[in-house]
Design an enzyme around this catalytic site. Structure first.
Site, short mmCIF file in Angstrom:
data_model
loop_
_atom_site.label_atom_id
_atom_site.label_comp_id
_atom_site.label_asym_id
_atom_site.label_seq_id
_atom_site.Cartn_x
_atom_site.Cartn_y
_atom_site.Cartn_z
CG ASP A 1 -6.85 1.50 -0.99
OD1 ASP A 1 -5.75 1.13 -1.44
OD2 ASP A 1 -7.22 1.29 0.18
CB CYS B 1 -0.96 -0.01 1.19
SG CYS B 1 -0.16 0.07 2.82
#
Length: 278
Positions: free
Chosen positions: A133, A82
């Site tokens: 995301d 991430c």
């Protein structure tokens, strides 16, 4: 949603780097910022730049610096987790004229959220704020409306953003909490300590098993977890195939465009990956 104080802008990607990044995800340079253009960038990124933690098992450093991230994800055509994926995607969006903030989140393990800065996600401001995301493995295919409190149905499932506190939201997928999202903006450097823990601690699931995963053209996923190749269709149908070393190296090349001369060896004992990794 309340107005937030945005951290000052930093030097971003050059035009040459933007063109190379867009070529990496297979898109031409878009027009002015818009929800449709953001959605196209988001979906293309998920389908080409894999979620992977191979650096840990290969003994490579994970450096949260835009230059290092560009070299890894674009020049070397690798993926990341991430902090890397959303960290560099934010730089691309800013270079294309989007207003972007980095948000910290706490990934749920069952009904308990993880530590602060456990995850990095993005707030993108257009006429309304969006949650983008590209760094959580199995998640939304397209950005989610950050101010919407009703169900948001899209190819990845049904998402609901539930207020938890004045500056937090719980993000649910098909009724299951995925992460608790903080709404205060941060700098990439704020994520460095937790990133270090994630890549070094024997208690981190990232040090226990290797994974490489991306969205497929039809909306399914393909994942290489260790030497097990997992194909998941858009309907959830799943097949698994155990490979030998040569087969796994070939799978990295064929399905993810990653050429390795050896398989990554996780430093900690193997553990079952979290659902979002597959």
């Amino acid at each position: 949603m309340d107005t937030v104080d945005h951290p000052p802008a930093v030097d971003g990607l050059t035009d040459t780097q933007v063109d190379a990044y867009l070529a990496r995800i297979g898109l031409p340079r878009p027009g002015r910022p818009s929800p449709a253009a953001l959605a196209e960038l988001h979906r293309a990124h998920l389908g080409t730049v894999p979620f992977e933690n191979l650096a840990i098992g290969l003994g490579e450093p994970v450096v949260l610096d835009p230059g290092a991230l560009f070299a890894k994800l674009v020049t070397r055509r690798r993926g990341g987790f991430c902090y890397e994926l959303n960290g560099l995607f934010a730089e691309l969006l800013r270079a294309l004229g989007y207003r972007v903030d980095l948000l910290g989140a706490r990934a749920f393990d069952g009904d308990r959220p993880g530590p602060p800065f456990d995850h990095l996600a993005l707030r993108v401001d257009l006429a309304e704020p969006w949650l983008a995301d590209v760094g959580f493995g199995r998640f939304s295919h397209f950005p989610l409306r950050l101010d919407e409190r009703g169900p948001q149905r899209e190819p990845g499932g049904e998402f609901i953003l539930v207020p938890h506190a004045d500056d937090e939201l719980d993000v649910l997928l098909d009724g299951r909490p995925e992460y608790r999202l903080g709404l205060r903006p941060h700098r990439l450097a704020d994520f460095v300590p937790t990133c270090w823990w994630q890549t070094t601690s024997p208690d981190s699931h990232f040090t226990r098993s290797s994974t490489c995963s991306r969205l497929t053209r039809d909306g399914g996923r393909i994942t290489l977890g260790g030497v097990r190749l997992i194909r998941t269709g858009p309907d959830g149908a799943r097949t698994e195939e155990d490979l030998d070393e040569a087969g796994a190296l070939a799978a990295y090349r064929e399905h993810f465009g990653i050429t390795l001369d050896r398989l990554p060896v996780p430093p900690a004992p193997a553990a079952r990956p979290r659902p979002e990794d597959t």
